[in-house]
Design a protein around this motif. Structure first.
Motif, PDB file in Angstrom:
ATOM      1  N   LYS A   1       0.825  -1.209   0.000  1.00 37.82           N
ATOM      2  CA  LYS A   1       0.000   0.000   0.000  1.00 37.82           C
ATOM      3  C   LYS A   1       0.862   1.263   0.000  1.00 37.82           C
ATOM      4  N   THR A   2       1.989   1.200   0.675  1.00 33.68           N
ATOM      5  CA  THR A   2       2.901   2.347   0.673  1.00 33.68           C
ATOM      6  C   THR A   2       3.441   2.602  -0.726  1.00 33.68           C
ATOM      7  N   TYR A   3       3.882   1.556  -1.398  1.00 39.34           N
ATOM      8  CA  TYR A   3       4.399   1.703  -2.766  1.00 39.34           C
ATOM      9  C   TYR A   3       3.310   2.195  -3.720  1.00 39.34           C
ATOM     10  N   TYR A   4       2.096   1.702  -3.519  1.00 33.88           N
ATOM     11  CA  TYR A   4       0.993   2.141  -4.384  1.00 33.88           C
ATOM     12  C   TYR A   4       0.698   3.630  -4.163  1.00 33.88           C
ATOM     13  N   ALA A   5       0.720   4.062  -2.904  1.00 32.92           N
ATOM     14  CA  ALA A   5       0.490   5.476  -2.597  1.00 32.92           C
ATOM     15  C   ALA A   5       1.555   6.350  -3.252  1.00 32.92           C
ATOM     16  N   GLN A   6       2.787   5.864  -3.277  1.00 25.86           N
ATOM     17  CA  GLN A   6       3.868   6.630  -3.922  1.00 25.86           C
ATOM     18  C   GLN A   6       3.642   6.745  -5.422  1.00 25.86           C
ATOM     19  N   GLU A   7       3.133   5.677  -6.039  1.00 30.58           N
ATOM     20  CA  GLU A   7       2.836   5.728  -7.470  1.00 30.58           C
ATOM     21  C   GLU A   7       1.709   6.713  -7.760  1.00 30.58           C
ATOM     22  N   VAL A   8       0.721   6.757  -6.887  1.00 30.66           N
ATOM     23  CA  VAL A   8      -0.389   7.709  -7.045  1.00 30.66           C
ATOM     24  C   VAL A   8       0.126   9.136  -6.932  1.00 30.66           C
ATOM     25  N   GLU A   9       0.973   9.385  -5.935  1.00 34.55           N
ATOM     26  CA  GLU A   9       1.536  10.722  -5.753  1.00 34.55           C
ATOM     27  C   GLU A   9       2.328  11.134  -7.002  1.00 34.55           C
ATOM     28  N   ARG A  10       3.125  10.217  -7.516  1.00 39.77           N
ATOM     29  CA  ARG A  10       3.936  10.511  -8.698  1.00 39.77           C
ATOM     30  C   ARG A  10       3.044  10.821  -9.907  1.00 39.77           C
ATOM     31  N   PHE A  11       1.985  10.057 -10.058  1.00 34.56           N
ATOM     32  CA  PHE A  11       1.066  10.267 -11.183  1.00 34.56           C
ATOM     33  C   PHE A  11       0.417  11.654 -11.108  1.00 34.56           C
ATOM     34  N   LEU A  12      -0.013  12.034  -9.913  1.00 35.13           N
ATOM     35  CA  LEU A  12      -0.694  13.325  -9.754  1.00 35.13           C
ATOM     36  C   LEU A  12       0.267  14.491  -9.948  1.00 35.13           C
ATOM     37  N   GLN A  13       1.501  14.316  -9.541  1.00 34.62           N
ATOM     38  CA  GLN A  13       2.486  15.377  -9.740  1.00 34.62           C
ATOM     39  C   GLN A  13       2.848  15.540 -11.206  1.00 34.62           C
ATOM     40  N   GLN A  14       2.868  14.430 -11.923  1.00 34.71           N
ATOM     41  CA  GLN A  14       3.216  14.476 -13.339  1.00 34.71           C
ATOM     42  C   GLN A  14       2.031  14.834 -14.231  1.00 34.71           C
ATOM     43  N   ASN A  15       0.833  14.769 -13.680  1.00 34.97           N
ATOM     44  CA  ASN A  15      -0.381  15.064 -14.454  1.00 34.97           C
ATOM     45  C   ASN A  15      -1.249  16.054 -13.697  1.00 34.97           C
ATOM     46  N   PRO A  16      -0.818  17.310 -13.597  1.00 29.33           N
ATOM     47  CA  PRO A  16      -1.580  18.316 -12.840  1.00 29.33           C
ATOM     48  C   PRO A  16      -3.006  18.442 -13.377  1.00 29.33           C
ATOM     49  N   GLY A  17      -3.950  18.497 -12.464  1.00 29.13           N
ATOM     50  CA  GLY A  17      -5.344  18.669 -12.843  1.00 29.13           C
ATOM     51  C   GLY A  17      -6.085  17.378 -13.106  1.00 29.13           C
ATOM     52  N   LYS A  18      -5.366  16.253 -13.195  1.00 33.52           N
ATOM     53  CA  LYS A  18      -6.018  14.977 -13.442  1.00 33.52           C
ATOM     54  C   LYS A  18      -6.338  14.271 -12.130  1.00 33.52           C
ATOM     55  N   VAL A  19      -7.240  13.316 -12.205  1.00 37.26           N
ATOM     56  CA  VAL A  19      -7.568  12.493 -11.047  1.00 37.26           C
ATOM     57  C   VAL A  19      -7.272  11.040 -11.395  1.00 37.26           C
ATOM     58  N   VAL A  20      -7.107  10.230 -10.361  1.00 36.93           N
ATOM     59  CA  VAL A  20      -6.867   8.804 -10.554  1.00 36.93           C
ATOM     60  C   VAL A  20      -8.223   8.112 -10.694  1.00 36.93           C
ATOM     61  N   SER A  21      -8.465   7.511 -11.828  1.00 33.00           N
ATOM     62  CA  SER A  21      -9.728   6.811 -12.061  1.00 33.00           C
ATOM     63  C   SER A  21      -9.504   5.308 -12.034  1.00 33.00           C
ATOM     64  N   GLN A  22     -10.569   4.551 -12.171  1.00 32.38           N
ATOM     65  CA  GLN A  22     -10.453   3.093 -12.210  1.00 32.38           C
ATOM     66  C   GLN A  22      -9.540   2.632 -13.345  1.00 32.38           C
ATOM     67  N   TYR A  23      -9.477   3.425 -14.388  1.00 28.84           N
ATOM     68  CA  TYR A  23      -8.678   3.048 -15.559  1.00 28.84           C
ATOM     69  C   TYR A  23      -7.174   3.228 -15.323  1.00 28.84           C
ATOM     70  N   ASN A  24      -6.798   3.838 -14.187  1.00 28.83           N
ATOM     71  CA  ASN A  24      -5.383   4.005 -13.852  1.00 28.83           C
ATOM     72  C   ASN A  24      -4.895   3.000 -12.817  1.00 28.83           C
ATOM     73  N   VAL A  25      -5.832   2.337 -12.130  1.00 25.72           N
ATOM     74  CA  VAL A  25      -5.473   1.513 -10.980  1.00 25.72           C
ATOM     75  C   VAL A  25      -4.495   0.403 -11.338  1.00 25.72           C
ATOM     76  N   ALA A  26      -4.796  -0.395 -12.346  1.00 21.94           N
ATOM     77  CA  ALA A  26      -3.936  -1.531 -12.698  1.00 21.94           C
ATOM     78  C   ALA A  26      -2.540  -1.071 -13.097  1.00 21.94           C
ATOM     79  N   GLU A  27      -2.478   0.013 -13.851  1.00 19.09           N
ATOM     80  CA  GLU A  27      -1.192   0.526 -14.311  1.00 19.09           C
ATOM     81  C   GLU A  27      -0.353   1.043 -13.151  1.00 19.09           C
TER      82      GLU A  27
END
Length: 381
Positions: A297-323
């Motif tokens: 869960k810690t590693y997954y949270a880090q991936e989410v943080e990285r995604f949001l920082q690299q994609n300003p204004g976007k949200v994490v949807s179900q279509y991003n979870v597996a990736e």
């Protein structure tokens, strides 16, 4: 949020002063009926208090044991005791610096009752029997568990004392999904099995997933009997148990596992022995809970943080979870983490004495009836 309580009846709408005046009036010769009407006191209440040595405004069937003066004296006495005890305790701690007050970890009562000596001993009895009777090797001993993958926040480095620290709101961080994980005592990790909260499956949900991952969806987003049976087919595909090489699958007592006749029959037909953990013991007896879930869960949270920082204004949807889960799974699904989980639970290498008496609950010396029930603890064979 505070609320303004509204009384649902008019009981005891009179005051202690009104009651005292009514009692004085009766003692001065006024009829009870007249005094009750004059001071708005129920007649039965006035009669009861006329025979009572003290005037009480207590609602309910029980009378106060102490009068107001006695209660004040008792409170003061307790405060004096507390002051003297704290002074003595402070001196005791000064003389014994090895001791300190520590906040105990949060453990719910159910977990405390579940992890008791009889229940844990029964589990190890069944485990030892399975390991010996079927000559199981560590690669054939596996544990399965479901975990939600909510967008847990990572810690943020900030100046000490700063009150406002930036973070990403839960809405931006994504929706919750369920991931079914399974690992062996030698570090084999089955590809994840995803459960999404939706009615229809969409191919885009599989984008970027770990190779071999499987997917399902339903209206709750959680495990059901039907989906667990789908997962078990996934298990059989990767583990390939046989008569000469059976497998032991350790599960928790979720109803989708234990109240699942189709799963039990398929496990028996495919040489899978099933061992159910005692209720409320997964935090100590389930290898995935002990070693894998937290870092994952810690590693997954880090991936989410990285995604949001690299994609300003976007949200994490179900279509991003597996990736996003793929790199987190790769980091957590190591041989070391798996071996640690099975070793710390005493499952492999087998060690029924891994926990001391101090680890067992003191709230009960006997297991709940369900813990040692035939359904909960039997090994399907």
């Amino acid at each position: 949020m505070s609320t303004n309580y509204k009384r649902k009846n008019n009981r005891q709408s009179w005051t202690a002063q009104q009651l005292e005046q009514a009692i004085k009036a009766v003692k001065s010769g006024s009829p009870v009926k007249t005094a009750a009407r004059s001071y708005a006191i129920p007649r039965s209440t006035l009669i009861r208090h006329l025979t009572s040595p003290t005037v009480s405004t207590w609602l309910g069937p029980l009378d106060s044991v102490f009068n107001s003066q006695q209660e004040e004296e008792l409170v003061q006495h307790l405060l004096d005791l507390e002051k003297g005890w704290l002074e003595k305790l402070g001196n005791f701690l000064k003389r014994n610096p090895k001791l300190s007050f520590r906040k105990p970890p949060a453990t719910c009562a159910a977990r405390a009752r579940g992890f008791n000596t009889p229940a844990v001993s029964a589990f190890y009895d069944l485990l030892e029997e399975a390991l010996k009777d079927h000559k199981l090797t560590p690669d054939r001993v596996l544990n399965v568990d479901e975990t939600s993958v909510p967008p847990k926040k990572s810690k943020v480095a900030a100046l000490k004392g700063k009150k406002q620290v930036g973070g990403i709101t839960s809405a931006e961080r994504g929706e919750t999904a369920t991931a079914v994980m399974c690992m062996s005592a030698t570090g084999q990790h089955l590809p994840p099995f995803f459960i999404f909260l939706r009615i229809r499956m969409h191919e885009a949900l599989k984008k970027g997933a770990s190779r071999g991952s499987k997917f399902a969806c339903n209206a709750s987003g959680y495990m059901t009997v039907e989906i667990f049976n789908e997962w078990f087919d996934h298990f059989l595909e990767h583990v390939k148990p046989s008569e000469d090489s059976p497998a032991l699958l350790i599960i928790d007592g979720h109803s989708s596992h234990t109240k699942n006749l189709a799963f039990t029959e398929k496990a028996r037909a495919n040489f899978v022995k099933v061992l159910v953990l005692p209720p409320h013991t997964s935090n100590k007896l389930q290898p995935l809970d002990v070693s894998f879930i937290a870092p994952f869960k810690t590693y997954y949270a880090q991936e989410v943080e990285r995604f949001l920082q690299q994609n300003p204004g976007k949200v994490v949807s179900q279509y991003n979870v597996a990736e996003l889960m793929k790199p987190a799974f790769i980091k957590a699904a190591t041989t070391e983490i798996a071996e640690n989980g099975f070793e710390k639970t005493g499952i492999w290498p087998f060690d029924r004495n891994i926990f001391s008496d101090d680890d067992s609950a003191t709230v009960t010396d006997q297991p709940d009836p369900e813990i040692l029930s035939e359904e909960e603890t039997s090994i399907a064979s």
